[in-house]
Design an enzyme around this catalytic site. Structure first.
Site, PDB file in Angstrom:
ATOM      1  CG  HIS A 138      36.244  35.448  49.713  1.00 30.64           C
ATOM      2  ND1 HIS A 138      36.308  34.344  48.888  1.00 30.64           N
ATOM      3  CD2 HIS A 138      37.006  35.152  50.790  1.00 30.64           C
ATOM      4  CE1 HIS A 138      37.069  33.420  49.447  1.00 30.64           C
ATOM      5  NE2 HIS A 138      37.518  33.894  50.601  1.00 30.64           N
ATOM      6  CG  ASP A 168      33.230  35.191  43.175  1.00 25.16           C
ATOM      7  OD1 ASP A 168      34.042  36.128  43.279  1.00 25.16           O
ATOM      8  OD2 ASP A 168      33.057  34.347  44.066  1.00 25.16           O
TER       9      ASP A 168
END
Length: 361
Positions: A138, A168
């Site tokens: 993540h 991200d």
């Protein structure tokens, strides 16, 4: 007015944040985006609270400007449907782990055989190669392994969990958009498509920028509160008497002089320009003491009239109401998916004389 990418057609197999954010940006600039949504697989962005109407606010935002096709890629006939669709599309975006699209029968080589001009962008945590290519991760993991987290935060408390997804979005989404548009230009010149391998960890590593240059070429290890821009100098945040914060970025001589004069610290002007850590710490302590004597509103009013690179730390709601954000059209009203309008963050790329309208859902 049609956006600059109005001739580009994109087939989007991505979920969660990096891929959908990238294709949202492309849609905002005029591209036609078709989301391929698996009805048997939950997209966490769709069920993540809060909700506004039928969908979560995150999902409505990321889906704007796109059409949706529900397709279970494991069901007979679905692969044939994708192969037929790809004939008429310019770009495929996917966010599966390496090899998943191949196992489904719609990997790059298969689709390229059908459409040799295809631009295929794969966004993954660690890329298509290397020992970590199949490893789960993540945003927080990519920031950790790329070295970014090591020099952020405070020396006594360690790296902070960020309020935004740096790896991200700044890593995966933005680099995907850049790669796709570069491949589009290359295709215009050569007639050839391309495979674009976006690793969010690679991209996060590249975001080290100046700190990376200092560490790799300058031999200076980076650590929290150890540099000019990460808390090692008076370039920092300071708390007001009512618990709010001011950002102070007055690095240049003219700005630091105005800062000192405004705070009544004119005798410390030379400390602001000093490379001596003791001087910087004395400067920080003096600013901290001064800022703590007035409220957020008082300092905001004072520095509104001073060009010194000092700004209040605003909430998202306050930022949305700021005159600069309003003037730049950074808050828009978009269809949330049921013909009702929803306030959303707008496209930050402005095209003079040919600004693309934000597409509806």
């Amino acid at each position: 007015m049609a956006g600059p990418l109005n001739t580009l057609r994109i087939l989007d197999f991505s979920t969660l944040l990096p891929g959908p954010y990238a294709t949202m940006m492309l849609a905002d600039m005029g591209a036609e985006v078709l989301r391929v949504e698996a009805p048997d697989r939950v997209d966490l962005a769709k069920v993540m609270p809060p909700f506004d109407g039928k969908f979560s606010t995150t999902f409505s935002y990321l889906s704007r400007g796109k059409q949706t096709l529900q397709l279970n890629l494991k069901q007979p006939g679905s692969v044939d449907k994708v192969k037929e669709l790809v004939k008429d599309y310019d770009v495929v975006v996917e966010q599966f782990r390496p090899g998943v699209m191949d196992r489904l029968g719609i990997g790059y080589e298969t689709l390229r055989a059908i459409n040799p001009n295809l631009i295929y962008c794969a966004i993954t945590g660690y890329g298509q190669t290397g020992p970590y290519k199949d490893r789960a991760g993540h945003d927080i993991n990519y920031l950790a392994i790329s070295g970014v987290a090591s020099h952020c935060g405070r020396a006594d408390s360690g790296p902070p969990p960020m309020g935004i997804q740096v790896a991200d979005v700044a890593g995966g989404s933005h680099h995907a958009v850049m790669g796709i548009l570069a491949a589009v230009i290359q295709r215009q010149q050569t007639g050839q498509g391309a495979f674009i391998d976006i690793s969010m960890t690679d991209a996060a590593f590249a975001l080290n920028a100046m700190a990376g240059a200092a560490a790799l070429a300058g031999g200076q290890p980076q650590k929290p509160e150890g540099g000019m821009l990460n808390g090692g100098t008076f370039y920092d945040y300071y708390q007001t008497s009512d618990g709010r914060w001011l950002s102070v970025g007055s690095l240049e001589p003219q700005f630091s002089a105005r800062l000192c004069d405004t705070l009544g610290l004119s005798d410390l002007k030379s400390f602001a320009l000093s490379q001596n850590p003791e001087h910087q710490q004395k400067m920080k302590a003096a600013i901290k003491e001064k800022v703590a004597t007035k409220t957020f509103a008082e300092w905001r009013a004072i520095f509104a009239e001073v060009d010194a690179c000092v700004e209040p730390v605003l909430t998202i709601e306050e930022a949305a109401e700021h005159p600069q954000m309003q003037a730049r059209g950074m808050v828009i009203n978009a269809d949330r998916g049921d013909d009702k309008l929803q306030s959303q963050i707008g496209l930050p790329i402005k095209f003079q004389g040919a600004a693309p309208e934000t597409p509806e859902l």
